[in-house]
Design an enzyme around this catalytic site. Structure first.
Site, short mmCIF file in Angstrom:
data_model
loop_
_atom_site.label_atom_id
_atom_site.label_comp_id
_atom_site.label_asym_id
_atom_site.label_seq_id
_atom_site.Cartn_x
_atom_site.Cartn_y
_atom_site.Cartn_z
N GLY A 59 0.82 -1.19 0.00
CA GLY A 59 0.00 0.00 0.00
C GLY A 59 0.86 1.25 0.00
N GLY A 66 0.50 5.91 -0.19
CA GLY A 66 -0.31 7.11 -0.31
C GLY A 66 0.60 8.32 -0.29
CG PHE A 91 1.20 12.04 4.48
CD1 PHE A 91 2.04 13.13 4.62
CD2 PHE A 91 -0.15 12.25 4.31
CE1 PHE A 91 1.53 14.42 4.61
CE2 PHE A 91 -0.67 13.53 4.29
CZ PHE A 91 0.17 14.63 4.44
CB THR A 117 1.73 -0.17 4.04
OG1 THR A 117 1.18 1.05 4.55
CG2 THR A 117 1.56 -1.27 5.06
CE LYS A 171 -0.22 1.24 8.91
NZ LYS A 171 -1.37 1.96 9.50
CG ASP A 205 -10.34 7.62 8.81
OD1 ASP A 205 -11.41 7.96 8.25
OD2 ASP A 205 -9.30 7.40 8.17
#
Length: 465
Positions: A41, A43, A45, A48, A65, A163
């Site tokens: 994964g 994104g 920022f 992963t 992470k 979230d």
């Protein structure tokens, strides 16, 4: 394989390589312990990675992470770095819980922040929704009863997740749900609850007070309620709320019926006004429990299976296969004994006449065996109940709805197709009503037709299953 963690390299080094990247020379072991295997994964920022813990003999999987912002903006990067560190702090404060990923390590290496946590094997609910279609009321009730105790746990430690959404709930193979991604979590001290804070969350799922920077425990409840609506309807939150009338219109998008009792619970979870909303996970659990029928006391052991047959059919083997949990063999045996009861063994299929006159004793015996040994998950009567819930009509559209509910159809490449026999799920994790599957064994005229909608349903009604 060893995936290089250097953002400017990311080379996949072959198995058995040294502890340094063949391309850039970067250390392949994070903290001299965790070996990255592949990116799972990424994104704005960071990334992963799936990794293994080489300190332990079994080399168990874990997740790395990496904080690595890929755009400019000092204030945004600074806030993201704080949230990244905050996730580690919150996981450490929460400690060990079977439905929260355990924090294994947090440190810096090569001037980058890293968080290492337990690997959770499963798919998130957004993926489940995409692959299996909308959730039933039973699935939503199971979700709430499974996940609300986790809310009790984190809220009792004054942590607000902030979230909650389908992507942050992982469904494991054993049916257990795990709450992930505490990067947005907030420590809810009395001071913090009274002060406007940073606006964090996902649009559509975020409670009004949280959108204004004042997240409270009930904010997570709101987001969980919206999550349930999306799972029930396969519709995004923005389309479930009528801005002009300022009200939720989720019932207009339902693909299956929802009881008024559950509907009232969901309505109270998603109230925009805080005072009208549930204030705690415990309140929702109590409301769910009050709707559950109380079990009857067991007076005496249940009688043995009667195994009645109007045509002298022996159902012993079917009973034994079901009792042993051999679902595929039992499904195949079901077809055999039904052909025998219908006196259609030579033809190897049913016609409308043989089904219209199928002996009720035999149909009832087969159904009772499936229901008993599947603990109420499988059987013709279970399928009939679902059939009625999706409309109870004898047409192709209703047949497809039934197939969606019981897991006979699956979304592939943007469309839903009927599964082949070998793609069915032959265990108790299958959707309710998934078995028995004898859909292909009825012939009308010169063509094969679906078992349920055109032939068997009327016989089940007549036999009062």
């Amino acid at each position: 394989m060893s995936q290089c963690l250097n953002p400017d390299c990311l080379l996949q080094n072959p198995s058995g390589s040294t502890n340094f990247c063949h391309e850039c020379g970067n250390k392949l072991l994070l903290g001299d312990r965790y070996r990255s295997q592949k990116i799972i994964g990424q994104g704005g920022f960071g990334r992963t990675f799936l990794a293994v813990d080489e300190y332990k003999p079994s080399k168990p999987p874990c997740v790395i992470k990496q904080f690595y912002p890929q755009f400019q903006g000092a204030s945004s990067i600074q806030k993201a770095a704080e949230l990244f560190e905050l996730e580690a702090v919150r996981l450490e404060q929460l400690g060990k819980h079977s439905q929260i990923p355990e924090l294994l390590a947090y440190f810096s290496q090569d001037e980058r922040q890293y968080l290492v946590q337990e690997f959770i094997d499963g798919e998130n609910l957004a993926q489940t929704l995409k692959s299996q279609g909308y959730f039933s009321e039973t699935q939503i009730r199971n979700l709430l009863n499974n996940l609300l105790p986790v809310f009790e746990f984190i809220h009792s430690r004054q942590v607000i997740h902030r979230d909650i959404k389908p992507e942050n709930i992982i469904l494991q193979q054993d049916g257990q749900l795990v709450l992930v991604d505490f990067g947005a979590a907030k420590y809810a001290t009395q001071t913090a609850l009274a002060v406007t804070g940073t606006r964090i969350g996902t649009a559509g799922y975020t409670a009004p007070e949280q959108a204004n920077g004042k997240a409270i425990h009930a904010s997570d409840i709101y987001s969980l309620g919206v999550t349930c609506l999306c799972l029930l309807t396969e519709v995004e939150p923005i389309d479930l709320f009528d801005d002009s009338e300022f009200e939720w219109v989720w019932r207009e998008h339902l693909k299956t019926s929802v009881s008024s009792e559950l509907g009232q619970i969901l309505d109270k979870m998603i109230q925009p006004a805080i005072k009208k909303r549930y204030q705690s996970a415990t309140e929702i659990l109590q409301a769910l429990a009050s709707q559950s029928p109380q079990p009857s006391p067991q007076v005496s052991p249940p009688p043995p299976d009667p195994l009645k047959s109007a045509r002298g059919v022996d159902y012993t083997r079917l009973r034994d296969l079901l009792a042993a949990g051999k679902w595929k063999e039992a499904d195949q045996e079901t077809i055999k004994v039904m052909l025998k009861a219908a006196r259609r063994e030579k033809e190897d299929y049913f016609d409308t006449g043989s089904m219209d006159n199928f002996p009720c004793d035999d149909l009832r015996t087969i159904d009772q065996l499936w229901v008993k040994y599947s603990q109420g998950r499988f059987g013709f009567s279970v399928q009939k109940k679902i059939w009625l819930e999706v409309g109870g009509k004898v047409d192709w559209d209703t047949e497809k709805k039934l197939g969606d509910r019981v897991g006979w159809r699956k979304r592939r490449k943007g469309r839903k197709d009927w599964l082949s026999y070998n793609d069915l799920t032959f265990n108790l994790q299958a959707p309710e009503g998934h078995l028995p599957w004898v859909r292909c064994c009825v012939r009308v005229g010169f063509g094969l037709v679906g078992w349920w909608g055109l032939v068997l349903f009327s016989r089940i009604e007549n036999c009062k299953l």
